[in-house]
Scaffold this motif. Structure first.
Motif, short mmCIF file in Angstrom:
data_model
loop_
_atom_site.label_atom_id
_atom_site.label_comp_id
_atom_site.label_asym_id
_atom_site.label_seq_id
_atom_site.Cartn_x
_atom_site.Cartn_y
_atom_site.Cartn_z
N ALA A 15 -21.54 22.83 13.54
CA ALA A 15 -23.06 23.23 14.41
C ALA A 15 -23.05 24.41 15.35
O ALA A 15 -24.33 24.76 15.89
N GLN A 16 -21.58 24.47 16.09
CA GLN A 16 -21.99 25.32 16.65
C GLN A 16 -21.07 26.88 16.34
O GLN A 16 -20.72 27.52 17.26
N ASN A 17 -20.79 26.66 15.12
CA ASN A 17 -20.24 28.23 14.78
C ASN A 17 -19.09 28.23 14.84
O ASN A 17 -17.96 29.26 15.25
N ARG A 18 -18.22 26.85 15.47
CA ARG A 18 -17.06 26.85 15.84
C ARG A 18 -16.11 26.45 14.10
O ARG A 18 -16.22 26.36 13.57
N LYS A 19 -14.86 27.40 13.86
CA LYS A 19 -14.19 27.29 12.68
C LYS A 19 -13.16 26.98 13.54
O LYS A 19 -12.30 26.90 14.58
N LEU A 20 -12.23 25.77 12.22
CA LEU A 20 -11.73 25.17 12.01
C LEU A 20 -10.68 25.89 10.97
O LEU A 20 -10.40 26.81 10.53
N ARG A 21 -10.21 24.98 9.79
CA ARG A 21 -9.17 25.10 8.35
C ARG A 21 -10.23 25.86 7.76
O ARG A 21 -10.56 25.61 6.40
N LEU A 22 -11.79 25.28 7.90
CA LEU A 22 -12.66 24.73 7.09
C LEU A 22 -13.81 25.28 6.81
O LEU A 22 -13.89 26.15 7.28
N PRO A 23 -14.08 26.15 5.98
CA PRO A 23 -15.40 27.10 6.06
C PRO A 23 -16.59 26.14 6.22
O PRO A 23 -16.82 25.20 6.44
N ILE A 24 -17.71 27.01 6.95
CA ILE A 24 -19.24 26.58 7.18
C ILE A 24 -19.37 26.81 6.37
O ILE A 24 -20.29 27.53 5.81
N LEU A 25 -20.38 25.55 5.49
CA LEU A 25 -21.57 25.81 4.45
C LEU A 25 -22.79 26.49 5.20
O LEU A 25 -23.40 26.75 4.87
N GLU A 26 -23.05 25.88 6.49
CA GLU A 26 -24.45 26.40 7.37
C GLU A 26 -24.20 27.24 8.41
O GLU A 26 -23.98 25.81 9.55
N ASP A 27 -24.59 28.04 8.62
CA ASP A 27 -23.99 29.06 9.34
C ASP A 27 -25.69 29.72 9.89
O ASP A 27 -25.80 30.43 10.83
#
Length: 159
Positions: free
Chosen positions: A73-85
């Motif tokens: 939700a705060q655009n912090r990326k882990l090892r997964l893609p963010i679907l809603e940015d």
């Protein structure tokens, strides 16, 4: 950072009756034009109490984005893609007249919204520990202590 306005993305204030000020409505209208349908439906705009303006000398006033979570939700990326940015995209694309986006966190919009409908005065001041844009950190505890001391001193003067 002093939050003149807070934009919430948790949908919580849609469950309470409230009226928007003219400035809140204008900010909300601008926001709706740059968000995905999902986030636009959940979003709401709230503002600090008018007395909070007297704290403007303590920092920069602007808009805080209250996100429904700490990671994607705060655009912090882990090892997964963010679907809603679109929160981040919206901040970049939104036509800002007089306000500036300053902060991402998880509390202020709800505090402002509930505070108003319950008849309370609210304001939010945040010390930015990490700036994701510049990738700079504030690790100096004395800076943090000074901000707290300045706020308390200002409160004592104004009460």
């Amino acid at each position: 950072v002093l939050s003149r306005y807070a934009i919430g993305f948790d949908g919580q204030m849609h469950f309470y009756p409230r009226d928007l000020t003219t400035n809140e409505q204008a900010l909300s209208d601008n926001l709706q034009s740059v968000l995905s349908d999902y986030l636009a439906a959940a979003s709401y705009v709230t503002s600090a109490s008018s007395w909070f303006e007297q704290f403007a000398s303590l920092g920069e006033m602007g808009v805080t984005f209250t996100c429904p979570g700490f990671y994607a939700a705060q655009n912090r990326k882990l090892r997964l893609p963010i679907l809603e940015d679109s929160i981040i995209t919206g901040v970049r694309e939104m036509p800002w007249d007089t306000e500036r986006a300053l902060n991402f966190e998880m509390e202020t919009a709800m505090i402002y919204g509930l505070g108003r409908v319950l008849g309370h005065d609210c304001g939010s001041l945040s010390l930015i520990v990490y700036n994701r844009h510049t990738q700079e950190s504030c690790t100096d505890v004395s800076v943090m202590q000074q901000v707290i001391a300045d706020v308390l001193q200002h409160l004592v003067k104004t009460l």
